[in-house]
Design an enzyme around this catalytic site. Structure first.
Site, PDB file in Angstrom:
ATOM      1  N   GLU A 284       0.884  -1.177   0.000  1.00  0.00           N
ATOM      2  CA  GLU A 284       0.000   0.000   0.000  1.00  0.00           C
ATOM      3  C   GLU A 284       0.912   1.214   0.000  1.00  0.00           C
ATOM      4  O   GLU A 284       1.532   1.518   1.014  1.00  0.00           O
ATOM      5  CB  GLU A 284      -0.894  -0.011   1.247  1.00  0.00           C
ATOM      6  CG  GLU A 284      -1.707  -1.281   1.437  1.00  0.00           C
ATOM      7  CD  GLU A 284      -2.890  -1.353   0.485  1.00  0.00           C
ATOM      8  OE1 GLU A 284      -3.186  -0.340  -0.189  1.00  0.00           O
ATOM      9  OE2 GLU A 284      -3.505  -2.423   0.384  1.00  0.00           O
ATOM     10  N   CYS A 318      -2.483   9.002   2.909  1.00  0.00           N
ATOM     11  CA  CYS A 318      -2.127   8.513   1.570  1.00  0.00           C
ATOM     12  C   CYS A 318      -3.215   8.814   0.550  1.00  0.00           C
ATOM     13  O   CYS A 318      -2.937   8.999  -0.620  1.00  0.00           O
ATOM     14  CB  CYS A 318      -1.850   7.016   1.630  1.00  0.00           C
ATOM     15  SG  CYS A 318      -3.225   6.076   2.305  1.00  0.00           S
TER      16      CYS A 318
HETATM   17  P1  NAD Z   1       8.571   4.662   4.428  1.00  0.00           P
HETATM   18  O1  NAD Z   1       8.543   3.829   3.218  1.00  0.00           O
HETATM   19  O2  NAD Z   1       9.746   5.539   4.657  1.00  0.00           O
HETATM   20  O3  NAD Z   1       8.447   3.759   5.743  1.00  0.00           O
HETATM   21  C1  NAD Z   1       7.395   2.836   5.936  1.00  0.00           C
HETATM   22  C2  NAD Z   1       7.866   1.724   6.856  1.00  0.00           C
HETATM   23  O4  NAD Z   1       8.899   0.991   6.203  1.00  0.00           O
HETATM   24  C3  NAD Z   1       8.468   2.218   8.179  1.00  0.00           C
HETATM   25  O5  NAD Z   1       8.107   1.348   9.212  1.00  0.00           O
HETATM   26  C4  NAD Z   1       9.963   2.152   7.898  1.00  0.00           C
HETATM   27  O6  NAD Z   1      10.749   2.036   9.066  1.00  0.00           O
HETATM   28  C5  NAD Z   1      10.034   0.899   7.049  1.00  0.00           C
HETATM   29  N1  NAD Z   1      11.244   0.801   6.200  1.00  0.00           N
HETATM   30  C6  NAD Z   1      12.106   1.789   5.849  1.00  0.00           C
HETATM   31  N2  NAD Z   1      13.068   1.298   5.038  1.00  0.00           N
HETATM   32  C7  NAD Z   1      12.797  -0.017   4.859  1.00  0.00           C
HETATM   33  C8  NAD Z   1      13.412  -1.059   4.114  1.00  0.00           C
HETATM   34  N3  NAD Z   1      14.516  -0.850   3.372  1.00  0.00           N
HETATM   35  N4  NAD Z   1      12.848  -2.294   4.139  1.00  0.00           N
HETATM   36  C9  NAD Z   1      11.724  -2.516   4.855  1.00  0.00           C
HETATM   37  N5  NAD Z   1      11.105  -1.569   5.596  1.00  0.00           N
HETATM   38  C10 NAD Z   1      11.641  -0.333   5.605  1.00  0.00           C
HETATM   39  O7  NAD Z   1       7.227   5.517   4.413  1.00  0.00           O
HETATM   40  P2  NAD Z   1       6.771   6.652   5.438  1.00  0.00           P
HETATM   41  O8  NAD Z   1       7.411   7.931   5.059  1.00  0.00           O
HETATM   42  O9  NAD Z   1       6.909   6.173   6.809  1.00  0.00           O
HETATM   43  O10 NAD Z   1       5.207   6.719   5.127  1.00  0.00           O
HETATM   44  C11 NAD Z   1       4.655   7.626   4.250  1.00  0.00           C
HETATM   45  C12 NAD Z   1       4.357   6.965   2.924  1.00  0.00           C
HETATM   46  O11 NAD Z   1       3.444   5.902   3.112  1.00  0.00           O
HETATM   47  C13 NAD Z   1       3.685   7.904   1.940  1.00  0.00           C
HETATM   48  O12 NAD Z   1       4.248   7.729   0.670  1.00  0.00           O
HETATM   49  C14 NAD Z   1       2.243   7.461   1.952  1.00  0.00           C
HETATM   50  O13 NAD Z   1       1.520   7.765   0.790  1.00  0.00           O
HETATM   51  C15 NAD Z   1       2.389   5.991   2.159  1.00  0.00           C
HETATM   52  N6  NAD Z   1       1.154   5.438   2.716  1.00  0.00           N
HETATM   53  C16 NAD Z   1       0.384   4.647   1.921  1.00  0.00           C
HETATM   54  C17 NAD Z   1      -0.822   4.142   2.408  1.00  0.00           C
HETATM   55  C18 NAD Z   1      -1.730   3.289   1.551  1.00  0.00           C
HETATM   56  O14 NAD Z   1      -2.634   2.666   2.087  1.00  0.00           O
HETATM   57  N7  NAD Z   1      -1.525   3.234   0.258  1.00  0.00           N
HETATM   58  C19 NAD Z   1      -1.208   4.436   3.712  1.00  0.00           C
HETATM   59  C20 NAD Z   1      -0.383   5.248   4.484  1.00  0.00           C
HETATM   60  C21 NAD Z   1       0.809   5.727   3.979  1.00  0.00           C
END
Ligand code: NAD
Length: 547
Positions: A284, A318
């Protein structure tokens, strides 16, 4: 595309005097330190799987910048232990009838509604969002708990399927739990995107190892305690905390299935790791969501809906709207209403209802938001309202901002800002509006406003997004938990909610029982005769319209 001529809309520029900026909401509620005392943090921290002498990571409360919590950090070895514990607990859990597992979700629903204030305090303390926006998370989680609590038996029950040979083959499709789900969640909706997404995984018979974002881990740990109180075996939900690029891959390395919510960039990396192990993943991801205001829209309702959609959780949603596409004939009248409503939003950070918008979560989000606006203004965009940080309210507050005159070379045009910033574009034809809405690689959510509902649904069908809301911007589709929600294109793979939202956590297993004769030459038939009999049989099944 955009050429604001609206005399009716006064413009402000970044750096202008705060006079006329968004008013501060009346203060109120308790301090963060009183709402999230050390004793609560220490108790919740015991829910983290971490070795006896873990290193500690600090978080701050975005509303004030004060220290919030010190949390133990897990290591990759701890992740392995978490999977072992989860695996052990999963076997007994999966052996329970679905009805017993579903009852845990329904009890959790009731507990959550009763103790929602505890959740609201934690969500506000960790994210800085307004209490009303924190309540949206309670609403979403309770709705998901009720839905999967009531509907899981139907989703998961064995289903008779047509057999290889009618009557002679008895075939059943069954659903088996994947095993241990690796669940990686972001900071923006820490209750909903943590426990809300896990409820269908649990009721389907799985265990979970969850890596929440460190900034918002307390909320997930609190929800875990509540779910245990509702009857979930404690080891079934393991929480590991740590640096995303270290602990995230460790979770993917051991998981039987990966459920990831976060940015598109990280999502791609997670997908590659999962693919290398041949385990499935639902992703997502981000969006650049558009709202279309057609010429016959109710402009007051559209303006109010746009305010909710652009500035809920300070735009860190999001499915929030970052692009407003408005029919030229109504653009000035729409903007007059929309900008006035945006200017009237009260900003604030009290742990009580009253503010219309809270803070951004971090310096990083504030930096992206500021950069997108400043670069756009430098390149010729106009700020219709907002466009500046509000350090007088807290370290990461930023005013709800409406930009006009945005052009494709500006980052804010195509990149996700994930802040309270929306750009306005005008269109002349429906064709043009649909093409503009579909012009980004993302495909998460969109919205159409019109008094002609049939036309609204026809336009919706042409939009390449996983959800489309007609005369609403995000809550109608997201709240319809019996229907799937997720992204097309760069916005992801797979769906939460509905049948897909639970079946993704299962493996299909087909059990076919052959009776009376084998599917091979028998009863003295040679190969040629057998082939002739079956050829006749196939023709008969086709003629009888057999499926
Ligand atoms: P992010 O990708 O930086 O982090 C998300 C999660 O992934 C965190 O727990 C982070 O610690 C972890 N992570 C970071 N690097 C990783 C790696 N290499 N491997 C595995 N996990 C890792 O995203 P964010 O900035 O925390 O969240 C915001 C983003 O999430 C925005 O782009 C938003 O649109 C998206 N989002 C999407 C939805 C949806 O349902 N489509 C919902 C909420 C947020």
């Amino acid at each position: 595309m955009s050429d604001l001529t609206a005399d009716a809309v006064a413009t402000e520029h970044p750096g202008a005097s705060p006079v006329g900026g968004n008013p501060a909401a009346p203060g109120g509620g308790r301090t963060v330190a009183a709402a999230v005392p050390r004793s609560l943090v220490d108790r919740l921290a015991t829910g983290v799987t971490a070795t006896a002498e873990p290193s500690v990571v600090e978080t701050v409360a975005p509303l004030t910048g004060e220290r919030l919590a010190g949390l133990p950090q897990s290591t990759p070895a701890d992740v392995e232990v978490a999977f072992q514990l989860a695996r052990r607990a999963q076997t007994a859990w999966a052996a329970l009838p679905v009805r017993r597992r579903a009852a845990v979700l329904l009890r959790f629903h009731d507990l959550l509604l009763k103790r929602q204030d505890e959740a609201l305090d934690l969500v506000q303390a960790e994210t800085g969002k307004a209490r009303l926006h924190a309540f949206e998370e309670v609403l979403a989680v309770a709705t998901a708990a009720r839905h999967y609590g009531r509907a899981a038996q139907g989703y998961l029950k064995d289903r008779r399927r047509g057999g290889a040979l009618p009557v002679l083959t008895h075939t059943v499709e069954a659903r088996r739990p994947k095993g241990v789900i690796g669940h990686i969640s972001p900071w923006n909706y820490p209750l909903e995107l943590c426990v809300g997404d896990l409820l269908p995984a649990f009721v389907a018979g799985n265990a979970v190892v969850n890596k929440p974002d460190t900034q918002t881990a307390l909320t997930g740990l609190w929800a875990r305690e509540l779910l245990i109180e509702a009857g979930l075996p404690a080891d079934l939900w393991q929480v590991v905390i740590g640096d995303g690029p270290v602990i995230g891959p460790a979770v993917v390395e051991h998981a039987d299935y990966v459920s990831f919510t976060g940015s598109t960039r990280t999502g791609r990396e997670v997908a590659q790791r999962a693919a290398a192990r041949l385990v499935g993943a639902s992703l997502e991801l981000g969006g650049k969501n558009a709202m279309l205001v057609l010429a016959d829209a109710d402009l007051d309702a559209a303006a109010a809906g746009a305010v909710r959609a652009c500035f809920s959780s300070a735009g860190q949603l999001c499915i929030s709207i970052e692009r407003l596409l408005v029919h030229r004939s109504v653009a000035d009248r729409f903007l007059e209403r929309f900008v006035a409503r945006t200017r009237a939003l009260r900003l604030g950070g009290g742990l009580a209802y009253g503010a219309d918008m809270g803070s951004l979560v971090s310096a990083r989000q504030l930096e992206t938001t500021t950069r997108h606006v400043e670069e756009a203004v430098k390149a010729g965009a106009t700020v219709l309202t907002g466009g500046r940080a509000r350090p007088d309210l807290g370290p990461y507050f930023y005013e709800p901002t409406v930009l006009d005159g945005v052009t494709p070379e500006m980052a804010v045009c195509g990149e996700e800002t994930f802040g309270p910033v929306v750009s306005v574009y005008r269109f002349d034809t429906e064709e043009e509006a649909v093409a503009a809405a579909n012009s980004t690689p993302y495909g998460l959510n969109s919205s159409v406003w019109t008094r002609d509902l049939r036309r609204g649904r026809a336009v919706a069908a042409r939009l390449r997004t996983g959800t489309v809301n007609v005369n609403e911007a995000y809550a109608a589709a997201y709240g319809s938990v019996a229907a799937p929600m997720g992204g097309m294109g760069d916005s992801g793979l797979g769906r939460r909610h509905g049948a897909e939202g639970i079946l993704r956590f299962t493996e299909a297993q087909t059990i076919a029982t052959q009776r009376m004769m084998p599917i091979a030459p028998s009863f003295g038939l040679d190969d040629k005769q057998f082939a002739a009999v079956l050829t006749g049989g196939l023709r008969a099944l086709r003629a009888l319209r057999f499926k």
